[in-house]
Write a protein that holds these residues in place. Structure first.
Motif, PDB file in Angstrom:
ATOM      1  N   THR A  41     -48.796   3.951  -0.238  1.00  0.00           N
ATOM      2  CA  THR A  41     -48.154   3.397   1.148  1.00  0.00           C
ATOM      3  C   THR A  41     -46.913   4.320   1.608  1.00  0.00           C
ATOM      4  OG1 THR A  41     -48.633   1.004   0.599  1.00  0.00           O
ATOM      5  CG2 THR A  41     -46.999   1.647   2.377  1.00  0.00           C
ATOM      6  N   LEU A  42     -46.175   4.854   0.500  1.00  0.00           N
ATOM      7  CA  LEU A  42     -45.144   5.784   1.048  1.00  0.00           C
ATOM      8  C   LEU A  42     -45.701   7.295   0.945  1.00  0.00           C
ATOM      9  CD1 LEU A  42     -42.373   4.422  -1.572  1.00  0.00           C
ATOM     10  CD2 LEU A  42     -42.739   3.690   0.992  1.00  0.00           C
ATOM     11  N   ALA A  43     -46.506   7.473   0.100  1.00  0.00           N
ATOM     12  CA  ALA A  43     -47.266   8.824   0.200  1.00  0.00           C
ATOM     13  C   ALA A  43     -48.061   9.038   1.879  1.00  0.00           C
ATOM     14  CB  ALA A  43     -48.175   9.201  -0.680  1.00  0.00           C
ATOM     15  N   ILE A  53     -43.065   9.969   2.421  1.00  0.00           N
ATOM     16  CA  ILE A  53     -41.799   9.479   1.599  1.00  0.00           C
ATOM     17  C   ILE A  53     -42.147   9.518   0.337  1.00  0.00           C
ATOM     18  CG2 ILE A  53     -40.304   7.527   1.121  1.00  0.00           C
ATOM     19  CD1 ILE A  53     -41.047   6.365   3.926  1.00  0.00           C
ATOM     20  N   ARG A  54     -41.126  10.383  -0.399  1.00  0.00           N
ATOM     21  CA  ARG A  54     -41.159  10.741  -1.843  1.00  0.00           C
ATOM     22  C   ARG A  54     -40.689   9.576  -2.947  1.00  0.00           C
ATOM     23  NH1 ARG A  54     -37.946  16.106  -4.236  1.00  0.00           N
ATOM     24  NH2 ARG A  54     -36.350  14.436  -4.620  1.00  0.00           N
ATOM     25  N   VAL A  55     -41.186   9.551  -3.982  1.00  0.00           N
ATOM     26  CA  VAL A  55     -40.858   8.488  -4.812  1.00  0.00           C
ATOM     27  C   VAL A  55     -40.539   9.480  -6.053  1.00  0.00           C
ATOM     28  CG1 VAL A  55     -41.492   6.470  -6.123  1.00  0.00           C
ATOM     29  CG2 VAL A  55     -42.395   6.882  -3.930  1.00  0.00           C
ATOM     30  N   SER A  56     -39.433   8.867  -6.712  1.00  0.00           N
ATOM     31  CA  SER A  56     -38.807   9.500  -7.789  1.00  0.00           C
ATOM     32  C   SER A  56     -38.800   8.539  -9.121  1.00  0.00           C
ATOM     33  CB  SER A  56     -37.617  10.315  -7.748  1.00  0.00           C
ATOM     34  OG  SER A  56     -37.679  11.072  -6.836  1.00  0.00           O
ATOM     35  N   ALA A  57     -38.859   8.829 -10.344  1.00  0.00           N
ATOM     36  CA  ALA A  57     -38.716   7.902 -11.521  1.00  0.00           C
ATOM     37  C   ALA A  57     -38.156   8.568 -12.373  1.00  0.00           C
ATOM     38  CB  ALA A  57     -40.243   7.449 -11.912  1.00  0.00           C
ATOM     39  N   SER A  98     -35.727  11.527  -1.898  1.00  0.00           N
ATOM     40  CA  SER A  98     -36.870  10.361  -2.374  1.00  0.00           C
ATOM     41  C   SER A  98     -36.358   9.212  -1.374  1.00  0.00           C
ATOM     42  CB  SER A  98     -36.628  10.133  -3.703  1.00  0.00           C
ATOM     43  OG  SER A  98     -36.958  11.220  -4.405  1.00  0.00           O
ATOM     44  N   GLY A  99     -37.426   8.546  -0.866  1.00  0.00           N
ATOM     45  CA  GLY A  99     -36.893   7.167  -0.421  1.00  0.00           C
ATOM     46  C   GLY A  99     -36.841   6.134  -1.634  1.00  0.00           C
ATOM     47  N   VAL A 100     -37.601   6.239  -2.458  1.00  0.00           N
ATOM     48  CA  VAL A 100     -37.544   5.136  -3.590  1.00  0.00           C
ATOM     49  C   VAL A 100     -37.325   5.994  -4.807  1.00  0.00           C
ATOM     50  CG1 VAL A 100     -38.766   3.389  -4.779  1.00  0.00           C
ATOM     51  CG2 VAL A 100     -39.205   3.593  -2.434  1.00  0.00           C
ATOM     52  N   VAL A 101     -36.202   5.576  -5.460  1.00  0.00           N
ATOM     53  CA  VAL A 101     -35.615   5.971  -6.885  1.00  0.00           C
ATOM     54  C   VAL A 101     -35.759   5.026  -7.804  1.00  0.00           C
ATOM     55  CG1 VAL A 101     -33.930   7.104  -8.221  1.00  0.00           C
ATOM     56  CG2 VAL A 101     -34.378   8.025  -5.673  1.00  0.00           C
TER      57      VAL A 101
END
Length: 747
Positions: free
Chosen positions: A159-161, A165-169, A231-234
């Motif tokens: 959904t974010l891609a 919107i970038r996601v990081s872990a 990143s939008g979500v970390v």
């Protein structure tokens, strides 16, 4: 002159462009971001200690807090918890699918994780498009295909891609040679990719005084998330507490206490530093994907959650649970998307969390969770004993009726009286179990049962000299009205009742549960039948006024019960509505002296179809958030028959499983055996009872119809059937044991 004008215009354009670029840069810097801190293993057993740490005490007071119900399809493990939150629904982890790695990380002397992904997925090297990969993604997807649920693994990442919107872990749960990077299950897309992050050994520091000789490198992780502005979500996986509890049974208690204090202190200082650096555009969530083993043994299974959003403070709630202080694991995904202003995917089971501003303190939440956990821990003992008492009482009453009904003497008279009192007590139990939920105490199961049995027997003793119809009128009327009043005023008692729904299991959070669904159907029918019988005995039944009044009262009462069952803001119980429709139709027809032949069955079938139509229309047209029935209605209207089929398969599998293993099935079987004896033995007692109390016996037909309909139309139908049929078998046996006193012929 012209040259000066042109130069002025050029300067203005340059200044405007520079200002616009600056605004765009500022806008980019102010893009919304969600930081999720996953403290693996944290439970409410740890929350009080954590919240009391001076480093985070002020932050906890400023947070919005709640408890998370993690209803995973498999065991309540961290991987299953991550999948539940990241996919917005049920998905089951496979141990064989492994864990996540950086693309350059070696899996063997000859192969990196990137090589493995290209080998398994046929992805070209320039199309990996991520820093972190999950090589076992294809096995994980395959093993979730043939399940009675539709797993949407990787939904958050996809959904974010799609929105760029970038996601990081960051972080891991590694120890010794084990690799545990399970937070990637929350952040990844359907191809097992996370674009950015660091889950390598850099997230750990060697520390001899810590479990397994390692501890989280909080400084490194803090710097990483501080620098990650794109990143939008970390996500951050913090596993010191989980590693500690893995060694808890091997540790000397004093040593464990020292480590425990140090681990929570380190965590508190890290959270303090993160919150000191919180930006206005940042939502920070602290939660746990699964509680530790000690909490699991103590049945303290709700995970804590704290949210900081720079504005609201109170207890968390959602449209999924409709309970202040309680949310579901499926609410995390829509909450993240809501903060990022991303429209949620269709058919999500969860809803974005909200803040109940009227309840603000952590102590309120801790007291609420303790009550929930206490009820959950003691429920098996209370319900199992209650069910066994039902079985024993019904069996003893049946045996006494078979072999002791004609025997005279003080002993047999005393036995009959004692068993009849016990039978009346059984009828009082559902009401008393409902009212007990108001007490808010944490008494042991034995104390609760002792009190309930005492009160039930006392109430039975006060009623034993009344006629059967007046007795059932009082008990069933009290029970049905109590359920309706409680349900229409927020279901406070039902939420805390041992016969109510369990937020720890997470199958239902509001409305009418299967246990009280059966109780309501059975008690409502017997109440109306008793009302008819009471008027019959008072010689007022044949008056013209009552010939109109009684059917009107019955129709209105049945209508109110059905409305409560079907209303999205009240009972929200589709199976109960349809089962009640069947039971009430049969009861009303019989009480009015109508025969249910072929035409009656056709009318009943038409009524059921109309009831289904009402359910679909009511679910789709309501302004309430979509319930489970609403989602199914949408699927039916949009032609998603595969999803509807999976739902029906899941419900059928649940019902068959409960019939095999549930203790309620034993109650139902014993009740059917007793009913068979009363109806089919040579003396055919029910036929004789119909001569004395014709309307009660006519009501019994509605009870058995509602019970069987509940069995078929619910995913836990055996529970509904067992709690409903009691309102037939118990009054019949109670009347049967009165036989010698009336010297009725048994031929």
């Amino acid at each position: 002159m012209k040259t000066k004008i042109l130069l002025s215009l050029l300067a203005s354009l340059i200044l405007f462009a520079a200002t616009n670029i600056g605004n765009r840069t500022a806008t980019a810097k102010e893009a919304q971001q969600v930081l999720v801190l996953f403290v693996e293993g944290m439970s409410f057993l740890d929350m009080e200690t954590f919240a009391g740490n001076p480093a985070v005490d002020k932050w906890v007071k400023e947070a919005s807090a709640g408890a998370v119900s993690m209803r995973t399809p498999g065991a309540r493990t961290a991987p299953n918890g991550y999948l539940l939150m990241g996919s917005g629904g049920q998905a089951q982890y496979s141990v064989k699918s492994g864990t996540a790695y950086h693309t350059t990380e070696s899996l063997s002397a000859r192969e990196t994780a990137g090589d493995r992904v290209r080998e398994l997925g046929g992805i070209a090297e320039n199309n990996l498009g991520s820093s972190i990969v999950y090589p076992g993604i294809y096995r994980l997807l395959a093993e979730n295909e043939d399940k009675p649920f539709s797993a949407r693994i990787g939904l958050l990442g996809d959904t974010l891609a799609a929105r760029g919107i970038r996601v990081s872990a960051y972080g891991n749960g590694d120890y010794e040679d084990a690799r545990q990077r399970y937070s990637v299950l929350f952040a990844m897309d359907r191809k097992g990719r996370v674009p950015h992050g660091d889950i390598s050994a850099n997230s750990l520091l060697p520390a001899k005084e810590y479990p397994y000789g390692v501890k989280t490198n909080y400084t490194h992780i803090l710097n990483q998330i501080q620098d990650d502005q794109k990143s939008g979500v970390v996500t951050v996986q913090l596993s010191d507490l989980a590693r500690l509890y893995q060694l808890a049974n091997d540790m000397e208690p004093t040593q464990f206490a020292r480590h425990y204090h140090q681990v929570l202190t380190d965590l508190s200082h890290f959270v303090d530093q993160v919150l000191q650096r919180q930006k206005k555009n940042q939502l920070i969530i602290l939660t746990s994907p699964a509680v530790h083993v000690v909490a699991t043994k103590e049945k303290a299974l709700l995970s804590p959650i704290l949210i900081w959003n720079n504005k609201d403070r109170g207890l968390l709630t959602s449209a999924t649970t409709r309970q202040s202080g309680l949310i579901s694991g499926v609410d995390i995904l829509p909450t993240v998307l809501a903060w990022l202003n991303v429209p949620p995917p269709s058919d999500l089971a969860g809803h974005a969390v909200k803040v109940d501003l009227e309840r603000k303190t952590m102590n309120e939440l801790l007291d609420q969770v303790k009550q929930i956990h206490h009820t959950y821990a003691t429920r098996p003992a209370v319900i199992y004993t209650y069910v066994m008492l039902q079985i024993i009482t019904l069996a003893c009453a049946a045996l006494l009726w078979l072999w002791g009904k004609r025997r005279a003497g003080a002993i047999y008279s005393g036995l009959r009286r004692g068993v009849r009192l016990a039978l009346l007590a059984l009828l009082w139990f559902p009401f008393l179990l409902l009212v007990e939920g108001m007490l808010g105490w944490n008494a042991s199961g034995q104390v609760v049962l002792g009190l309930l049995i005492t009160v039930a027997l006392l109430a039975s003793f006060l009623q034993e000299h009344r006629s059967l119809s007046h007795t059932t009128l009082i008990i069933c009327g009290t029970t049905a009205l109590a359920i309706l009043i409680d349900g229409c005023s927020g279901a406070t008692m039902m939420r805390h009742s041992y016969l109510g729904y369990d937020p720890v299991i997470g199958a239902r959070f509001y409305g009418l549960g299967n246990e009280y669904e059966g109780v309501l159907i059975g008690s409502a029918i017997l109440f109306v039948a008793s009302l008819y019988q009471a008027y019959k005995q008072s010689d007022k039944y044949d008056s013209p006024r009552n010939s109109i009044l009684l059917p009107g009262v019955a129709a209105i009462f049945f209508g109110l019960v059905l409305y409560y069952m079907v209303a999205p803001g009240l009972g929200t119980d589709a199976g109960g509505f349809l089962a009640g429709l069947v039971g009430f139709f049969v009861a009303f027809a019989r009480l009015q002296g109508l025969r249910i032949g072929k035409k009656g069955l056709l009318v009943l079938a038409g009524g059921l179809m109309l009831g289904v139509a009402v359910l679909i229309a009511g679910s789709l047209l309501t302004d309430q958030p979509l319930t489970h029935v609403g989602r199914v209605s949408q699927q039916i209207v949009s032609g998603e028959w595969a999803e509807v089929g999976k739902m029906l398969e899941r419900k059928l599998a649940m019902n068959l499983r409960l019939i095999r293993v549930s203790m309620w099935s034993k109650v139902f079987v014993v009740s059917l055996v007793v009913l068979g004896l009363l109806a089919l033995r040579n003396d055919r007692f029910l036929r004789h009872l119909a001569m004395d109390t014709p309307f009660l016996v006519k009501g019994f037909a509605g009870v058995i119809a509602g019970s069987l309909a509940g069995l078929v139309l619910n995913d836990s139908g055996i529970v509904t059937a067992a709690t409903c049929i009691v309102f037939l078998v118990v009054p019949a046996l109670y009347a049967a044991l009165e036989e010698p006193a009336h010297e009725r012929c048994s031929t």
